[in-house]
Design a protein around this motif. Structure first.
Motif, PDB file in Angstrom:
ATOM      1  N   SER A   1      -7.091   4.943  14.471  1.00 26.77           N
ATOM      2  CA  SER A   1      -7.536   3.798  15.247  1.00 26.77           C
ATOM      3  C   SER A   1      -8.763   3.160  14.637  1.00 26.77           C
ATOM      4  O   SER A   1      -9.386   2.293  15.238  1.00 26.77           O
ATOM      5  N   ALA A   2      -9.138   3.597  13.424  1.00 23.95           N
ATOM      6  CA  ALA A   2     -10.340   3.050  12.791  1.00 23.95           C
ATOM      7  C   ALA A   2     -10.059   1.658  12.274  1.00 23.95           C
ATOM      8  O   ALA A   2      -9.059   1.409  11.624  1.00 23.95           O
ATOM      9  N   ALA A   3     -10.947   0.714  12.549  1.00 25.27           N
ATOM     10  CA  ALA A   3     -10.796  -0.656  12.077  1.00 25.27           C
ATOM     11  C   ALA A   3     -11.606  -0.839  10.801  1.00 25.27           C
ATOM     12  O   ALA A   3     -12.593  -0.165  10.562  1.00 25.27           O
ATOM     13  N   SER A   4     -11.161  -1.767   9.955  1.00 30.64           N
ATOM     14  CA  SER A   4     -11.866  -2.023   8.712  1.00 30.64           C
ATOM     15  C   SER A   4     -13.242  -2.583   9.001  1.00 30.64           C
ATOM     16  O   SER A   4     -13.408  -3.428   9.879  1.00 30.64           O
ATOM     17  N   GLY A   5     -14.229  -2.154   8.210  1.00 29.21           N
ATOM     18  CA  GLY A   5     -15.587  -2.585   8.488  1.00 29.21           C
ATOM     19  C   GLY A   5     -16.140  -3.556   7.485  1.00 29.21           C
ATOM     20  O   GLY A   5     -16.835  -4.495   7.845  1.00 29.21           O
ATOM     21  N   SER A   6     -15.865  -3.384   6.201  1.00 28.53           N
ATOM     22  CA  SER A   6     -16.509  -4.206   5.195  1.00 28.53           C
ATOM     23  C   SER A   6     -15.816  -5.537   5.015  1.00 28.53           C
ATOM     24  O   SER A   6     -14.651  -5.708   5.361  1.00 28.53           O
ATOM     25  N   ALA A   7     -16.554  -6.476   4.420  1.00 28.25           N
ATOM     26  CA  ALA A   7     -15.989  -7.796   4.157  1.00 28.25           C
ATOM     27  C   ALA A   7     -14.841  -7.691   3.165  1.00 28.25           C
ATOM     28  O   ALA A   7     -13.850  -8.418   3.260  1.00 28.25           O
ATOM     29  N   GLN A   8     -14.937  -6.774   2.215  1.00 29.16           N
ATOM     30  CA  GLN A   8     -13.878  -6.604   1.235  1.00 29.16           C
ATOM     31  C   GLN A   8     -12.606  -6.085   1.892  1.00 29.16           C
ATOM     32  O   GLN A   8     -11.506  -6.551   1.596  1.00 29.16           O
ATOM     33  N   ASP A   9     -12.762  -5.123   2.802  1.00 29.05           N
ATOM     34  CA  ASP A   9     -11.607  -4.612   3.537  1.00 29.05           C
ATOM     35  C   ASP A   9     -10.961  -5.718   4.357  1.00 29.05           C
ATOM     36  O   ASP A   9      -9.732  -5.826   4.443  1.00 29.05           O
ATOM     37  N   GLN A  10     -11.800  -6.548   4.985  1.00 27.64           N
ATOM     38  CA  GLN A  10     -11.290  -7.643   5.805  1.00 27.64           C
ATOM     39  C   GLN A  10     -10.483  -8.613   4.965  1.00 27.64           C
ATOM     40  O   GLN A  10      -9.400  -9.071   5.358  1.00 27.64           O
ATOM     41  N   GLU A  11     -11.007  -8.917   3.777  1.00 30.33           N
ATOM     42  CA  GLU A  11     -10.307  -9.837   2.889  1.00 30.33           C
ATOM     43  C   GLU A  11      -8.974  -9.261   2.445  1.00 30.33           C
ATOM     44  O   GLU A  11      -7.958  -9.966   2.399  1.00 30.33           O
ATOM     45  N   GLN A  12      -8.946  -7.961   2.119  1.00 28.00           N
ATOM     46  CA  GLN A  12      -7.709  -7.318   1.704  1.00 28.00           C
ATOM     47  C   GLN A  12      -6.683  -7.308   2.836  1.00 28.00           C
ATOM     48  O   GLN A  12      -5.489  -7.503   2.605  1.00 28.00           O
ATOM     49  N   SER A  13      -7.148  -7.069   4.063  1.00 29.79           N
ATOM     50  CA  SER A  13      -6.243  -7.080   5.218  1.00 29.79           C
ATOM     51  C   SER A  13      -5.615  -8.449   5.400  1.00 29.79           C
ATOM     52  O   SER A  13      -4.403  -8.581   5.655  1.00 29.79           O
ATOM     53  N   THR A  14      -6.446  -9.492   5.265  1.00 28.45           N
ATOM     54  CA  THR A  14      -5.943 -10.855   5.417  1.00 28.45           C
ATOM     55  C   THR A  14      -4.918 -11.180   4.347  1.00 28.45           C
ATOM     56  O   THR A  14      -3.861 -11.762   4.628  1.00 28.45           O
TER      57      THR A  14
END
Length: 291
Positions: free
Chosen positions: A41-54
């Motif tokens: 249930s852990a959500a991505s925290g870093s901006a890089q992770d967010q970009e990769q998810s998108t």
């Protein structure tokens, strides 16, 4: 023709259900699939992770379409005025051409459904159309045009390029990992800005400013599951003036599409013309009366 129509199939199923056929949707909440044991249930925290998810979510529709075909199940619920209708569908769909063959069950009844060249065909055992023919057909392109919606944009599991363009980094949250039918997937929550979709102004009146969506992607970046939950405002009641004493009528809908067996054979053919009654005009008239 293949590229233009890649993206019709599930959109077709969705539109058919919203029209009032026995397919589709319901409210979210308890209809949401439960995570299997071991899900993170852990959500991505870093901006890089967010970009990769998108990037992963935006690329998923094309990657799914590249598989050319898949086996699909559809679970839909529709809730309005205290009543809930649930339908289950299973079959195969051509991700490149947009055709599909399904069997759909709702309220103890089943029907055969085909989508061929953006036309919906349905046959219910023991029931016949007004002309005594076993099949009815509805031109979904015409229906979508009346609704002011692109038939290829809404509820589409394979292309929905419009969704991808409307998704930004702030719209995607990685929920964690889950297994779906034994396949490892990554679960994302997505909030689509309706204003960025074709026909967004019309859609905003009916669905609100955002479209909540969830997707589960396999290790190859393909969609294994997609869930869309929404509340649809009745067009007539949505335009009612404040103080007139009428509360807006709402329809809660949830659609869960699940995919497996990518590359499976799909044999979708239109029924013989002499066995089909065209119900497009009646469907359009019924829709106008409700709008």
């Amino acid at each position: 023709m293949r590229m233009r129509r890649r993206g019709t199939k599930a959109g077709t199923i969705t539109i058919a259900a919203v029209m009032g056929s026995v397919v589709l949707t319901g409210c979210g909440g308890d209809s949401e699939p439960k995570a299997e044991a071991g899900a993170s249930s852990a959500a991505s925290g870093s901006a890089q992770d967010q970009e990769q998810s998108t990037k992963a979510v935006r690329a998923a529709y094309d990657k799914t379409a590249e598989a050319e075909s898949a086996r699909m199940t559809v679970r839909t619920q529709l809730a309005a005025e205290g009543k809930t209708i649930t339908s289950e569908g299973k079959g195969v769909l051509d991700l490149a051409e947009g055709d599909s063959v399904m069997t759909i069950t709702a309220e103890g009844q089943s029907l055969e459904q085909r989508v061929v060249d953006e036309v919906l065909y349905q046959k219910a055992p023991g029931r016949k159309a007004p002309e005594g023919k076993p099949w009815i057909k509805i031109d979904l392109e015409k229906f979508a045009a009346q609704q002011g919606v692109d038939n290829q944009q809404f509820g589409d599991p394979a292309q929905t390029a419009a969704f991808a363009k409307a998704i930004t980094d702030k719209d995607v949250t990685e929920v964690g990992t889950e297994k779906i039918d034994g396949v490892n997937t990554t679960h994302y929550r997505v909030s689509v800005d309706v204003a960025e979709l074709p026909g967004g102004d019309r859609m905003r009146e009916q669905f609100g400013s955002t479209l909540p969506m969830q997707v589960w992607l396999d290790e190859e970046g393909r969609l294994r599951r997609q869930q869309i939950d929404m509340t649809v405002k009745d067009a007539a009641s949505a335009s009612a003036k404040p103080g007139d004493g009428s509360a807006p009528r709402q329809l809660k809908m949830s659609t869960v599409l699940q995919f497996s067996d990518f590359g499976t054979d799909v044999d979708a053919e239109a029924p013989p013309a002499e066995q089909v009654t065209d119900m497009t005009d009646q469907a359009l008239q019924g829709s106008r009366q409700q709008s």
